[in-house]
Scaffold this motif. Structure first.
Motif, PDB file in Angstrom:
ATOM      1  N   SER A   2     -14.643 -49.486  31.422  1.00 51.92           N
ATOM      2  CA  SER A   2     -14.226 -48.619  30.321  1.00 51.92           C
ATOM      3  C   SER A   2     -13.328 -49.379  29.362  1.00 51.92           C
ATOM      4  O   SER A   2     -12.762 -50.419  29.692  1.00 51.92           O
ATOM      5  CB  SER A   2     -13.497 -47.386  30.871  1.00 51.92           C
ATOM      6  OG  SER A   2     -12.263 -47.769  31.472  1.00 51.92           O
ATOM      7  N   SER A   3     -13.180 -48.851  28.159  1.00 54.92           N
ATOM      8  CA  SER A   3     -12.411 -49.547  27.131  1.00 54.92           C
ATOM      9  C   SER A   3     -10.942 -49.719  27.518  1.00 54.92           C
ATOM     10  O   SER A   3     -10.300 -50.677  27.096  1.00 54.92           O
ATOM     11  CB  SER A   3     -12.519 -48.798  25.800  1.00 54.92           C
ATOM     12  OG  SER A   3     -12.069 -47.453  25.951  1.00 54.92           O
TER      13      SER A   3
ATOM     14  N   GLY B  15     -21.280 -49.312  25.828  1.00 60.01           N
ATOM     15  CA  GLY B  15     -20.520 -48.435  24.949  1.00 60.01           C
ATOM     16  C   GLY B  15     -20.569 -48.933  23.511  1.00 60.01           C
ATOM     17  O   GLY B  15     -20.614 -50.141  23.262  1.00 60.01           O
ATOM     18  N   LEU B  16     -20.574 -47.989  22.569  1.00 57.00           N
ATOM     19  CA  LEU B  16     -20.428 -48.359  21.160  1.00 57.00           C
ATOM     20  C   LEU B  16     -18.937 -48.497  20.892  1.00 57.00           C
ATOM     21  O   LEU B  16     -18.195 -47.515  21.032  1.00 57.00           O
ATOM     22  CB  LEU B  16     -21.039 -47.298  20.253  1.00 57.00           C
ATOM     23  CG  LEU B  16     -20.860 -47.532  18.745  1.00 57.00           C
ATOM     24  CD1 LEU B  16     -21.456 -48.861  18.317  1.00 57.00           C
ATOM     25  CD2 LEU B  16     -21.484 -46.385  17.956  1.00 57.00           C
ATOM     26  N   PRO B  17     -18.461 -49.682  20.541  1.00 56.63           N
ATOM     27  CA  PRO B  17     -17.015 -49.866  20.358  1.00 56.63           C
ATOM     28  C   PRO B  17     -16.437 -48.879  19.342  1.00 56.63           C
ATOM     29  O   PRO B  17     -17.069 -48.568  18.332  1.00 56.63           O
ATOM     30  CB  PRO B  17     -16.912 -51.314  19.849  1.00 56.63           C
ATOM     31  CG  PRO B  17     -18.151 -51.987  20.356  1.00 56.63           C
ATOM     32  CD  PRO B  17     -19.216 -50.930  20.328  1.00 56.63           C
ATOM     33  N   ALA B  18     -15.239 -48.424  19.630  1.00 53.23           N
ATOM     34  CA  ALA B  18     -14.568 -47.477  18.737  1.00 53.23           C
ATOM     35  C   ALA B  18     -13.543 -48.217  17.891  1.00 53.23           C
ATOM     36  O   ALA B  18     -12.382 -47.818  17.807  1.00 53.23           O
ATOM     37  CB  ALA B  18     -13.918 -46.358  19.539  1.00 53.23           C
ATOM     38  N   THR B  19     -13.967 -49.314  17.284  1.00 52.00           N
ATOM     39  CA  THR B  19     -13.067 -50.017  16.378  1.00 52.00           C
ATOM     40  C   THR B  19     -12.814 -49.141  15.157  1.00 52.00           C
ATOM     41  O   THR B  19     -13.562 -48.193  14.882  1.00 52.00           O
ATOM     42  CB  THR B  19     -13.678 -51.343  15.935  1.00 52.00           C
ATOM     43  OG1 THR B  19     -14.907 -51.073  15.233  1.00 52.00           O
ATOM     44  CG2 THR B  19     -13.994 -52.245  17.132  1.00 52.00           C
TER      45      THR B  19
ATOM     46  N   ALA C 161     -19.113 -43.454  17.938  1.00 46.71           N
ATOM     47  CA  ALA C 161     -18.192 -44.534  18.320  1.00 46.71           C
ATOM     48  C   ALA C 161     -17.462 -44.139  19.606  1.00 46.71           C
ATOM     49  O   ALA C 161     -16.986 -43.018  19.758  1.00 46.71           O
ATOM     50  CB  ALA C 161     -17.190 -44.796  17.202  1.00 46.71           C
ATOM     51  N   GLY C 162     -17.380 -45.065  20.537  1.00 48.43           N
ATOM     52  CA  GLY C 162     -16.707 -44.804  21.808  1.00 48.43           C
ATOM     53  C   GLY C 162     -17.575 -44.144  22.859  1.00 48.43           C
ATOM     54  O   GLY C 162     -17.130 -43.955  23.991  1.00 48.43           O
TER      55      GLY C 162
ATOM     56  N   TRP D 213     -25.444 -54.656  21.242  1.00 45.28           N
ATOM     57  CA  TRP D 213     -25.084 -54.126  19.926  1.00 45.28           C
ATOM     58  C   TRP D 213     -25.032 -55.232  18.883  1.00 45.28           C
ATOM     59  O   TRP D 213     -24.402 -56.275  19.104  1.00 45.28           O
ATOM     60  CB  TRP D 213     -23.708 -53.453  19.948  1.00 45.28           C
ATOM     61  CG  TRP D 213     -23.679 -52.101  20.554  1.00 45.28           C
ATOM     62  CD1 TRP D 213     -23.085 -51.729  21.724  1.00 45.28           C
ATOM     63  CD2 TRP D 213     -24.252 -50.904  20.006  1.00 45.28           C
ATOM     64  NE1 TRP D 213     -23.264 -50.391  21.959  1.00 45.28           N
ATOM     65  CE2 TRP D 213     -23.972 -49.855  20.917  1.00 45.28           C
ATOM     66  CE3 TRP D 213     -24.973 -50.623  18.849  1.00 45.28           C
ATOM     67  CZ2 TRP D 213     -24.393 -48.554  20.692  1.00 45.28           C
ATOM     68  CZ3 TRP D 213     -25.400 -49.320  18.628  1.00 45.28           C
ATOM     69  CH2 TRP D 213     -25.107 -48.299  19.542  1.00 45.28           C
TER      70      TRP D 213
ATOM     71  N   LEU E 271     -23.191 -55.494  15.619  1.00 41.11           N
ATOM     72  CA  LEU E 271     -22.115 -54.727  14.993  1.00 41.11           C
ATOM     73  C   LEU E 271     -22.000 -55.069  13.511  1.00 41.11           C
ATOM     74  O   LEU E 271     -22.245 -56.204  13.103  1.00 41.11           O
ATOM     75  CB  LEU E 271     -20.797 -55.002  15.712  1.00 41.11           C
ATOM     76  CG  LEU E 271     -20.786 -54.573  17.183  1.00 41.11           C
ATOM     77  CD1 LEU E 271     -19.477 -54.986  17.850  1.00 41.11           C
ATOM     78  CD2 LEU E 271     -20.992 -53.062  17.305  1.00 41.11           C
TER      79      LEU E 271
END
Length: 402
Positions: free
Chosen positions: A129-130, A175-179, A189-190, A247, A249
């Motif tokens: 997890s992040s 996971g799609l990063p939640a930048t 995102a996230g 991904w 990005l």
């Protein structure tokens, strides 16, 4: 005659009587060391098989002279597959599907093993997890074959909860990063994306595929906390199994760009010609449809229908997808829009990893470095690769450049 299952075979070895224990008491092993100080060079976390067909996981080192050596290794009871690094540097390894074990390796410490419950099998991949506090594993309920997302404590590896993946044969997850830039432009995102391979199997028969005419592969987006299904996408051709994810990005400086998910495919057509000619890449993009759409790569020659791994080189509009065509004996390159660009030959190309300057590919004969640069953006080119032979083993389908 009674058939001995994989699980029964492990039980006969006295291994699966344990649920969670240091490996030292089970297999009598701690990740062995051939070096105590990290030398310079390229370093990889990987699984591999020896020429004697023994299975290992650990860290490999490619030094400046091009020699690949083992830094730390641990022998495994069965083949390993997916890998992930925890924030403390320890390595998680998931057993190849259908898998009975999950392991955490930390050099110099006893390995930490988790043996799967009797009505579940691991399905090959693990994700951290992040925040580093949980891990996610793809699993299968052996009572009905349905896919599950296991949510586990990152420290103990113990199961906290599980969610449906809304399909059979879940495999890779990402996971799609939640930048900040992605969170501003993308509602998912996230969130977690799971590749449901869509193939029915049985724990009694291991990897034997059943009822291929009823395949139902999909990409499913799940909320990592609640397991809520937030989206699900399918290709028109159900014989293309969706397996591995990467991904591409967007460039943060380009506010209008969106992420694109690349998916490595494995064809399961009955017709050998259809199977051989099948695309190895699908892409999930939100560029043209707000709800997202899956599409296939275009312009690709026949590459034997089997994508082993997928990764992305670069970022923004110039990024490219790379897929190891394990049976096509090349690494194939695709533009973000799915257009085939070219390939680099490598026998049984498998594991892929990238750094700022190179693409690293594991193959039957060793490790290949493919330089990236201006020529990577030219269509229909064959990028030159430098092979570093390795006679001590063959790297499995995935690895991490660390």
């Amino acid at each position: 005659m009674q058939t001995l299952t994989r699980r029964a075979a492990l039980q006969s070895l006295g291994l699966s009587a344990l649920t969670l224990l240091p490996l030292g008491s089970a297999l009598g092993a701690t990740a062995s060391h051939t070096a105590h100080k990290r030398p310079s060079g390229q370093r990889f976390a990987a699984c591999w098989d020896s020429p004697q067909s023994q299975h290992y996981a650990g860290w490999l080192q490619l030094d400046a002279s091009g020699q690949l050596t083992t830094l730390h290794q641990l022998e495994l009871p069965t083949r390993g597959h997916g890998l992930a690094l925890l924030p403390d540097g320890s390595l998680l390894v998931a057993a190849r599907r259908p898998g009975d074990w999950l392991i955490r390796l930390t050099p110099g410490q006893p390995a930490q093993w988790l043996w799967q419950a009797s009505d579940r099998v691991f399905s090959g991949h693990v994700l951290v997890s992040s925040d580093g506090l949980r891990i996610y594993t793809t699993e299968i309920d052996t009572n009905n074959g349905q896919g599950l997302l296991g949510v586990r404590n990152a420290k103990t590896l113990e199961l906290q909860t599980e969610h449906k993946t809304f399909g059979l044969d879940p495999h890779a997850l990402l996971g799609l990063p939640a930048t900040q830039s992605i969170a501003k432009t993308h509602p998912l995102a996230g969130m977690l994306f799971v590749a449901n391979g869509g193939i029915d199997t049985s724990v009694e028969t291991g990897r034997v595929k059943r009822q291929l005419q009823q395949m139902d592969p999909s990409i499913c987006c799940l909320h990592p906390d609640t397991g809520e299904r937030l989206g699900q996408w399918r290709l028109p051709d159900p014989r293309l199994s969706l397996r591995h994810l990467a991904w591409a990005l967007p460039d943060p400086s380009q506010a209008s760009s969106t992420p694109t998910l690349g998916i490595a495919l494995q064809a399961e057509h009955d017709d050998p010609a259809l199977k051989a000619a099948a695309p190895l890449l699908a892409r999930l993009s939100w560029a043209d449809q707000a709800e997202g759409a899956l599409s296939l790569a275009t312009g690709q020659p026949a590459l034997a229908g089997y994508g082993g791994d997928v990764t992305v080189a670069g970022r923004g509009p110039q990024a490219q997808f790379l897929v190891s065509a394990t049976r096509g004996q090349v690494v194939a390159r695709y533009a973000l829009d799915g257009q085939y660009l070219g390939s680099t030959p490598l026998a049984e190309a498998g594991a892929l990893a990238v750094d700022a300057n190179s693409i690293w590919v594991g193959g039957r004969a060793g490790v290949m470095r493919v330089a990236t640069g201006a020529e990577v953006n030219q269509a229909n080119t064959t990028l030159p690769g430098q092979l570093h032979p390795w006679a001590s083993g063959r790297v499995d389908n995935h690895w991490l450049h660390v």
